[in-house]
Design an enzyme around this catalytic site. Structure first.
Site, PDB file in Angstrom:
ATOM      1  N   ASP A 162       0.871  -1.178   0.000  1.00 47.93           N
ATOM      2  CA  ASP A 162       0.000   0.000   0.000  1.00 47.93           C
ATOM      3  C   ASP A 162       0.911   1.232   0.000  1.00 47.93           C
ATOM      4  O   ASP A 162       2.133   1.137   0.110  1.00 47.93           O
ATOM      5  CB  ASP A 162      -0.959  -0.010   1.206  1.00 47.93           C
ATOM      6  CG  ASP A 162      -2.192   0.879   0.950  1.00 47.93           C
ATOM      7  OD1 ASP A 162      -2.154   1.696   0.005  1.00 47.93           O
ATOM      8  OD2 ASP A 162      -3.187   0.770   1.695  1.00 47.93           O
TER       9      ASP A 162
HETATM   10  C1  NOJ Z   1      -3.992   3.928   0.271  1.00 47.22           C
HETATM   11  C2  NOJ Z   1      -5.183   3.037   0.405  1.00 47.22           C
HETATM   12  O1  NOJ Z   1      -5.122   2.327   1.618  1.00 47.22           O
HETATM   13  C3  NOJ Z   1      -5.328   2.061  -0.728  1.00 47.22           C
HETATM   14  O2  NOJ Z   1      -6.552   1.384  -0.586  1.00 47.22           O
HETATM   15  C4  NOJ Z   1      -5.246   2.772  -2.037  1.00 47.22           C
HETATM   16  O3  NOJ Z   1      -5.482   1.884  -3.096  1.00 47.22           O
HETATM   17  C5  NOJ Z   1      -3.881   3.415  -2.138  1.00 47.22           C
HETATM   18  N1  NOJ Z   1      -3.743   4.389  -1.073  1.00 47.22           N
HETATM   19  C6  NOJ Z   1      -3.638   4.100  -3.473  1.00 47.22           C
HETATM   20  O4  NOJ Z   1      -4.352   5.271  -3.556  1.00 47.22           O
END
Ligand code: NOJ
Length: 742
Positions: free
Chosen positions: A275
């Protein structure tokens, strides 16, 4: 003594998982041989379009970026792809990622709303529309579906989930993957799916985002992992690690889940992305002393691509030289990434055709979004058949901050939807009935958090002059979603006061909620004759709600998550285990306790003195304008072997006056086992349409092996013994039968 029947449920892969294609594997190996270490590490780096170093083009040219996220302009994407395909040495295309969560331009209901439809086809169609629109702009990878099990409405990201249930989440998550990826991942409208967040993120302590989780392995395997295993079987191209540390191990450094479970047990052959900066975040977690150690732990655990933070680019070479990371580990990560790029057909078709006619907000997409909003709405109360509204209604008061809130009704995780395309309930009402019905619009409060009561008298006056008051309340979209957790789940601002004041007029009150989570609306329900709950319904929420209110459509949605009475009851979910003193229906509530009562616990069970045992609404609950009667539950056998298939039949009759759809739910309970088991678990559901007065027989087939669970020895087995089974309209009601597995 419980006899244990081992089933070979583990390591079972279905035909849907794309078998490794020899040609692709050969191309991967050929490419890998030519790659320098820098180019390999480059493939493992995903840069954000927010990067303002000005070096993106340069890095792409050098082959030092494998992916970019958050670009949405097709011309810009093509230009960057052109650098990759024409100016870089090995001409490896970029994979372009974006959070396309519940629609790209045409916004569908938030995933929690879609889950209320219990309709896999509808969910698949929604993802298909999202993929078609996103792919037309050059996006070939979405960070969805989110298949975290979410049992705590304080957690803002419950909005993005498919609810609390492992089975429902598995079925709908697989449907979303199919919608995004289509039958052919290399097709021009397919985008790679990315089930997330692996794993346990939804169990964040106190519902606080990013917070630690403490999920023991058995619960992980029985509750949190099944939706991800199903996602692998559905052919998901990629996986994303979660932010949380579970029992002290952050997911981006968790070898057990990434290597043992995902790769070895499930045979996943796509790639794993971290993530956003979650590799670097292992430093503040206190799991790594610096970026170098974070890179080492992540890559060795099995994270193939790093999102945004550059620990791989900075340190993998050094770690390799020091022998802390093996070349084989890097090669494998690159293989996984290239495999998906090949499967997506990116080497053959890296560019998007910017001259093809726009598909954004296509009429067909809008109609699908409207149908999704219709099926996602849940009728919670309908006293004296207040709904549907009929022709006798001459004047309607439209009240509340969500009646005409084009931005907010789209919900969380909307980056690309344009509020100018949103059709609000007020506008939809005016368009459909403006010439027949007098509409008195008085907002009451300006926005959901607005504490001012200054607008309430005007709303009350409007209600007095009307036959019925429609009050649109809820949450602004920003109040749920990532990093937007709450402890107080009541309606924000002065919304409850608004409802109460309008109710005092004596006019029928229909409360329409649009929110990102279950809200504790008990008090508001009391003041309303009817309540229609919509998880933020998206672009077409307005016409969908108006059709429902006027009976052009009949509510069919069921709650994909338990609605607590108050936040103090959370986390709360239907599939809990029994205590040794299970609730008996004889609660001694706070007011029942005499003054100076002596210490006693006798007669008391597991419940709260001030809230009792039950939720406000149970999982699976939802009314219709008609009524359904369940009868003649029958099982194909009373005693079964683990290899048998149980057939369950039941008659369902539409006993009311409206043609309608019921969502029948089948639950089972393993009465005793080597470990305690949930009091009920959803095993099947079916949408069944019945004309007024019509009766149909519904047949469910349930292979006994689906009763398997991870037992005391951490083996997935069906344990012999007694089982209960219910088929009914929700998790607290149904006809009951029993059977034995031996
Ligand atoms: C953080 C989030 O937790 C995740 O779900 C998301 O896909 C990513 N950022 C990318 O934006």
């Amino acid at each position: 003594m419980i006899s244990i029947l081992l089933l070979s449920c583990e390591n079972k892969t279905s035909a849907v998982v794309s078998a490794k294609d020899n040609d692709v594997e050969k191309r991967i190996e050929a490419l890998l041989k030519q790659m320098t270490l820098e180019e390999k590490i480059g493939q493992m780096y995903q840069i954000s379009s927010f990067d303002n170093s000005g070096k993106m083009q340069e890095l792409v040219k050098k082959g030092e970026i494998g992916s970019v996220l958050n670009l949405t302009n097709p011309e810009v994407i093509n230009a960057l792809q052109q650098v990759a395909m024409e100016e870089s040495r090995l001409k490896i295309p970029l994979i372009v990622g974006r959070d396309v969560i519940h629609g790209f331009k045409t916004i569908f209901p938030i995933p929690l709303g879609q889950a209320a439809s219990f309709n896999p086809q509808l969910v698949e169609d929604g993802a298909r529309v999202a993929a078609i629109e996103a792919a037309s702009c050059g996006i070939n990878w979405t960070f969805a579906p989110m298949i975290d099990i979410a049992r705590d409405p304080r957690w803002g990201r419950i909005a993005e989930s498919l609810g609390e249930d492992p089975y429902l989440t598995s079925v709908l998550g697989a449907a979303m993957i199919k919608g995004f990826q289509s039958e052919d991942l290399s097709g021009r409208t397919a985008i790679a799916a990315c089930p997330k967040h692996f794993v346990g993120y939804g169990a964040a302590e106190a519902g606080k985002d990013y917070n630690s989780t403490f999920i023991p392995e058995r619960t992980l395997r029985n509750v949190y992992l099944p939706s991800f295993e199903t996602a692998v079987r559905a052919g998901a191209a990629t996986f994303m690690t979660s932010f949380n540390d579970n029992d002290g191990v952050p997911s981006s450094g968790n070898k057990f889940i990434l290597d043992q479970v995902l790769r070895k047990e499930w045979q996943f052959d796509g790639f794993v992305v971290s993530d956003w900066e979650s590799i670097r975040e292992m430093i503040p977690h206190g799991f790594c002393k610096d970026e170098k150690e974070a890179a080492e732990k992540a890559v060795n655990a099995g994270v193939d691509m790093e999102m945004v933070s550059p620990t791989y680019t900075k340190y993998l070479k050094e770690l390799l030289d020091e022998g802390k990371v093996k070349m084989a580990t890097i090669d494998n990560a690159v293989r996984n990434i290239l495999r998906i790029k090949f499967r997506l057909g990116l080497f053959e078709n890296p560019f998007v055709d910017i001259n093809s006619p726009s598909v954004l907000y296509a009429e067909e997409h809008l109609q699908k979004a409207k149908q999704a909003a219709i099926e996602s709405a849940v009728l919670l109360k309908n006293e004296k058949a207040t709904l549907p509204l009929n022709e006798q209604v001459k004047t309607i008061a439209v009240i509340g901050p969500m009646a005409d809130a084009p931005h907010d009704q789209m919900g969380t995780w909307v980056f690309d939807g344009d509020k100018n395309y949103t059709q609000t309930p007020l506008k939809a009402l005016q368009a459909a009935y403006g010439d027949k019905i007098r509409i008195l619009y008085a907002k009451g409060t300006e926005y959901s958090r607005d504490k001012s009561t200054a607008g309430i008298p005007a709303a009350v006056a409007a209600a007095r002059n009307a036959d019925v008051a429609l009050i649109f309340v809820g949450e602004e979209s920003i109040l749920s979603g990532e990093a937007h957790s709450l402890t107080d789940l009541h309606l924000q601002g002065a919304q409850s006061e608004l409802i109460e004041a309008v109710a005092k007029t004596g006019k029928p009150v229909v409360t329409v909620v649009m929110a990102g989570r279950p809200l504790t609306i008990g008090r508001d329900v009391e003041h309303s004759q009817a309540v229609l709950y919509n998880f933020h319904p998206g672009t077409m929420g307005g016409p969908a709600i108006i059709d429902l209110l006027f009976g052009k459509a009949v509510p069919s949605g069921k709650l994909p998550v338990t609605f607590p009475k108050n936040a103090g009851q959370t986390p709360m979910y239907y599939a809990h285990n029994n205590t040794g003193r299970p609730y008996q229906g004889n609660e001694t509530m706070l007011a029942d306790i005499p003054l100076e009562a002596g210490q006693t616990s006798l007669g008391n069970t597991s419940f709260h003195l001030d809230a009792g045992f039950d939720p406000l609404y149970p999982f699976g609950y939802g009314l219709s304008y008609t009524t359904f009667e369940y009868s003649n539950l029958a099982l194909s056998a009373g005693t079964l072997k683990p290899t048998d298939v149980l057939t369950v039949t039941i008659d369902i009759t539409n006993t009311g006056k409206h043609d309608a759809t019921e969502i029948a739910q089948l639950y089972t309970q393993d009465c005793f086992a080597s470990v305690t088991r949930p009091v009920k678990e959803l095993k099947r559901f079916e949408r069944i349409s019945l004309k007024a007065g019509e009766k149909k027989t519904l047949t469910f087939t349930l292979p006994v092996e689906e009763l398997a669970f991870y037992n005391i020895d951490m083996k997935k087995v069906v344990e012999a013994g007694n089982f209960n089974l219910w088929v009914g309209p929700h998790s607290q009601e149904g006809l009951k039968a029993s059977f034995v597995v031996n």
